[in-house]
Design an enzyme around this catalytic site. Structure first.
Site, short mmCIF file in Angstrom:
data_model
loop_
_atom_site.label_atom_id
_atom_site.label_comp_id
_atom_site.label_asym_id
_atom_site.label_seq_id
_atom_site.Cartn_x
_atom_site.Cartn_y
_atom_site.Cartn_z
N ILE A 95 -10.43 -3.56 -8.44
CA ILE A 95 -10.53 -2.16 -8.81
C ILE A 95 -12.01 -1.88 -9.05
O ILE A 95 -12.79 -2.80 -9.30
CB ILE A 95 -9.68 -1.78 -10.05
CG1 ILE A 95 -10.11 -2.55 -11.29
CG2 ILE A 95 -8.20 -1.99 -9.78
CD1 ILE A 95 -9.34 -2.14 -12.56
N ASP A 96 -12.41 -0.63 -8.93
CA ASP A 96 -13.83 -0.29 -9.01
C ASP A 96 -14.43 -0.72 -10.35
O ASP A 96 -13.74 -0.78 -11.37
CB ASP A 96 -14.03 1.22 -8.85
CG ASP A 96 -13.67 1.71 -7.46
OD1 ASP A 96 -13.59 0.88 -6.55
OD2 ASP A 96 -13.46 2.92 -7.30
N ASN A 97 -15.73 -1.00 -10.33
CA ASN A 97 -16.42 -1.38 -11.56
C ASN A 97 -16.26 -0.34 -12.66
O ASN A 97 -16.16 -0.67 -13.84
CB ASN A 97 -17.91 -1.59 -11.28
CG ASN A 97 -18.18 -2.76 -10.36
OD1 ASN A 97 -17.29 -3.57 -10.07
ND2 ASN A 97 -19.40 -2.86 -9.87
#
Length: 475
Positions: A266-268
């Site tokens: 998942i995105d940072n």
């Protein structure tokens, strides 16, 4: 990030080396732009030395656009800090520095990098530990921007008559020999002719040192660990930093001897549930479940405007670079993106104290009285999918500094988005390409820490395994 001057990037490394090595370093530097990071670069100037007179010249090449961080520094030398150690972790990212070398004399990799780049041994050891040093048996091919002299030297050091004498590449094609691998040991031997890429300023994640990681563990089994990932962290690491990652810190928090493996991303800037495998075997098993669509992910998104319930469909451009462009209309070879908005409710917009606490960026949304919490069933799993789709619906996620500026621009001047509801008809392909470039320019940079997006639930095997994250930061 704007253009950066690298007028001293190669000075220290080139001054004590023979001309071919110095020139191959510079042509390798230009090569990286069009190879592994081609779409994340902006023009910079790099200093190099000519073969005959060693007179300093400059040429245009490509360099990393991503934010990277300077190490601990006590003074400035030739425009760079005086290097000591990578820890303690600095709080802000600094200018990029990626060095490209061709080994002139075989020996331990740490010793060669220290000598060539004038870096202290402990600092180079830290870089290797962080996964910031790569090698290839043969220097990769330069890009079209390389000068004739650089191309000549490249051909010289990669000539068949030279390569045939290297036992390490026998049986390999040149393409195979140019593939890069991470250096894992400081005493690893590198032979003459080996290509090295050193990320001297790896991207840093200071949030990793602020988290109580034990409190973020949701579940532990013999096969997997479920983690409530904090925003501002990376799941499994980056190209130049595998140390400051959720997998590494969760492994330590649990006192495990074997490192946890990443099963999905998942995105940072997103928080919430991620599954880490305890074995490589289960990592493969979980990847299979994802491919077979047996894994269900539910998100909570804090949108700046209301979103209609039901299934939302777009098509994403199949280019692996941000921002992700999506179209409401079907375009051949573009990837299907679908999500289901199960509910959308009005909630107060986070106040300034909350936004400051969680480092939420102000992205210019005109009205901040109310936000809209959406519960989303992710039907396809594309990078940036929820962020891009909601922004395309005119409801960007709170704090999303990449997609919200473009959504605001489209709201103020309908038709800027060449793939949106109010797209214009373009008479020529050149006009369309110009419009696409202009639309990309309307987007901002990737958020530094937090946006209003949480992977609130993950389940697989028809709900046999179901896990939920804690309440999102905005509640």
């Amino acid at each position: 990030m704007g253009s950066v001057s690298f007028t001293s990037m190669l000075a220290n490394g080139c001054r004590n080396f023979s001309a071919p090595v110095a020139l191959v370093r510079t042509l390798a530097l230009t090569h990286v732009a069009l190879s592994e990071h081609a779409n994340n670069y902006k023009h910079v100037k790099v200093a190099c030395f000519s073969r005959s007179s060693k007179k300093r010249t400059t040429f245009a090449c490509e360099s990393l656009k991503q934010d990277v961080t300077q190490p601990t520094a006590v003074s400035s030398v030739n425009g760079y800090p005086e290097y000591t150690r990578l820890l303690p972790c600095p709080s802000h990212n600094g200018p990029p520095r990626v060095e490209h070398l061709v080994v002139s004399e075989g020996g331990p990799v740490l010793e060669y990098i220290c000598k060539t780049l004038d870096l202290p041994p402990q600092f180079v050891a830290d870089l290797i530990h962080f996964g910031a040093v790569y090698y290839a048996l043969v220097c990769p091919k330069p890009p079209p921007t390389a000068t004739p002299e650089q191309m000549r030297v490249f051909k010289e050091v990669t000539a068949p008559s030279v390569l045939k004498n290297r036992a390490s590449i026998k049986g390999k094609t040149v393409r195979e020999a140019q593939k890069t691998f991470r250096i894992t040991q400081a005493d690893e031997f590198v032979e003459a002719g080996t290509y090295l890429r050193v990320h001297v300023h790896p991207k840093r994640f200071p949030r990793c040192y602020e988290i109580d990681w034990k409190s973020r563990i949701i579940a532990v089994s013999e096969e997997f660990v479920v983690l409530d990932k904090p925003a501002g962290t990376t799941v499994g690491g980056t190209t130049d930093n595998i140390e400051e990652s959720c997998a590494t810190f969760a492994t330590r928090a649990l006192g495990l001897t074997a490192p946890l493996n990443t099963t999905h991303q998942i995105d940072n800037c997103t928080e919430g549930c991620v599954v880490l495998a305890r074995t490589k075997e289960y990592c493969s098993v979980f990847h299979g479940k994802i491919r077979e669509k047996k894994v269900k992910k539910v998100y909570l998104a804090l949108a700046a405007a209301p979103v209609p319930t039901g299934i939302i469909t777009h098509y994403m451009r199949p280019i692996n670079v941000a921002p992700r462009l999506i179209s409401e209309d079907f375009i051949e070879r573009w990837s299907l993106c679908q999500l289901e908005v199960m509910e959308c409710k009005e909630v107060p917009w986070p106040n300034a104290v909350v936004e400051e606490k969680y480092c939420v960026e102000d992205c210019g949304w005109p009205s901040k009285d109310y936000a809209y919490e959406c519960k989303i069933n992710l039907l396809t799993g594309r990078t940036h999918q929820v962020r891009a789709q909601l922004a395309a619906c005119g409801a960007p996620i709170v704090g999303d500094s990449m997609y919200m500026p473009a959504a605001v621009a489209e709201m103020e001047s309908p038709g800027l988005n060449p793939f949106g509801q109010y797209k214009k008809h373009y008479t020529t392909e050149n006009d369309k390409e110009t419009a696409v470039a202009g639309w990309i320019a309307r987007h901002g940079k990737e958020p530094n820490v937090t946006i209003g997006l949480q992977a609130c639930q993950i389940s697989w095997d028809d709900g046999k395994h179901t896990f939920e994250a804690r309440a999102p930061w905005w509640r």
